[in-house]
Design a protein around this motif. Structure first.
Motif, mmCIF file in Angstrom:
data_model
loop_
_atom_site.group_PDB
_atom_site.id
_atom_site.type_symbol
_atom_site.label_atom_id
_atom_site.label_comp_id
_atom_site.label_asym_id
_atom_site.label_seq_id
_atom_site.Cartn_x
_atom_site.Cartn_y
_atom_site.Cartn_z
ATOM 1 N N ARG A 61 1.499 2.465 -1.990
ATOM 2 C CA ARG A 61 1.255 3.779 -1.375
ATOM 3 C C ARG A 61 2.385 4.044 -0.388
ATOM 4 N NH1 ARG A 61 -3.535 6.458 -2.857
ATOM 5 N NH2 ARG A 61 -4.999 4.938 -3.676
ATOM 6 N N ILE A 63 3.522 6.417 1.445
ATOM 7 C CA ILE A 63 3.308 7.107 2.721
ATOM 8 C C ILE A 63 2.647 6.166 3.726
ATOM 9 C CG2 ILE A 63 2.036 8.996 3.812
ATOM 10 C CD1 ILE A 63 2.644 10.613 1.220
ATOM 11 N N LYS A 64 1.616 5.451 3.301
ATOM 12 C CA LYS A 64 0.976 4.479 4.194
ATOM 13 C C LYS A 64 1.949 3.355 4.527
ATOM 14 C CE LYS A 64 -3.745 5.356 2.757
ATOM 15 N NZ LYS A 64 -4.945 4.819 2.125
ATOM 16 N N CYS A 115 9.310 12.395 6.251
ATOM 17 C CA CYS A 115 9.051 12.443 4.811
ATOM 18 C C CYS A 115 7.617 12.040 4.486
ATOM 19 C CB CYS A 115 10.031 11.536 4.067
ATOM 20 S SG CYS A 115 11.720 12.138 4.049
ATOM 21 N N ALA A 116 7.084 11.074 5.237
ATOM 22 C CA ALA A 116 5.729 10.606 4.965
ATOM 23 C C ALA A 116 4.672 11.566 5.492
ATOM 24 C CB ALA A 116 5.523 9.227 5.577
ATOM 25 N N HIS A 120 5.284 14.705 2.621
ATOM 26 C CA HIS A 120 4.390 14.025 1.668
ATOM 27 C C HIS A 120 5.073 13.743 0.333
ATOM 28 C CE1 HIS A 120 0.922 14.444 4.262
ATOM 29 N NE2 HIS A 120 1.190 15.725 4.403
ATOM 30 N N LYS A 122 6.738 11.034 -1.971
ATOM 31 C CA LYS A 122 6.828 9.588 -2.141
ATOM 32 C C LYS A 122 8.258 9.144 -2.402
ATOM 33 C CE LYS A 122 2.110 9.084 -3.722
ATOM 34 N NZ LYS A 122 1.220 8.662 -4.784
ATOM 35 N N THR A 125 10.250 9.484 0.813
ATOM 36 C CA THR A 125 9.775 8.464 1.749
ATOM 37 C C THR A 125 10.349 7.104 1.391
ATOM 38 O OG1 THR A 125 7.725 9.701 2.128
ATOM 39 C CG2 THR A 125 7.725 7.373 2.735
#
Length: 163
Positions: A61, A63-64, A115-116, A120, A122, A125
């Motif tokens: 994931r 973003i996380k 970016c995250a 949003h 990926k 990011t």
């Protein structure tokens, strides 16, 4: 409160003296003992490493991963401020030897967060995270004498390019 009872300065007098005296040092501004500084450094570093470890768990994931990894890096890098003081930390970070490495690292960290959190994306990011990791490595190498020169020489020999 206890300082005024025991005959020490109360907080208001200490604050007034701080604003009147322009030649205060970091040691005078920090009320932590040496042992407390070591504990704070260790706690901040362990928290940063924990966030970095947790980011590896959620690697799929992006973003996380970016949020945890960047926050963990900032905690780990900032932990040394407890040992040497925040002003000395900033002086070392923005020393002419490593000012560009610091700027690129901080810029990549901010870009990864943008970016995250805002975009949003990926792909963006992950690209920002790769740049952040490379910038962190380059920044860290600036504290080891001749390390960046050695890495540059290796890059020239391996890839016929220079960093």
């Amino acid at each position: 409160m206890w300082n005024s009872i025991l005959g020490g300065d109360d907080e208001e007098e200490r604050d007034e003296r701080f604003f009147d005296d322009q030649t205060t040092t970091d040691d005078e501004l920090c009320n932590l003992s040496y042992t407390q500084r070591i504990y704070a450094f260790a706690a901040c570093l362990i928290a940063g490493l924990l966030f970095i470890f947790l980011s590896l768990i959620v690697f799929i994931r992006p973003i996380k991963f970016a949020l945890l990894f960047t926050f963990g890096n900032m905690l780990a890098v900032g932990s040394t401020a407890f040992l040497i003081g925040p002003a000395e930390q900033l002086r070392k970070m923005f020393d002419p030897v490593r000012v560009y490495a610091t700027a690129v690292y901080l810029g990549c960290a901010i870009l990864a967060l943008i970016c995250a959190i805002l975009i949003h994306s990926k792909i963006l990011t992950m690209l920002a995270m790769i740049c952040e990791i490379c910038a962190l490595i380059w920044y860290s190498l600036s504290y080891i004498p001749f390390a960046r020169r050695v890495v540059s020489d290796v890059m020239v020999r391996l890839f016929d390019t220079e960093i």
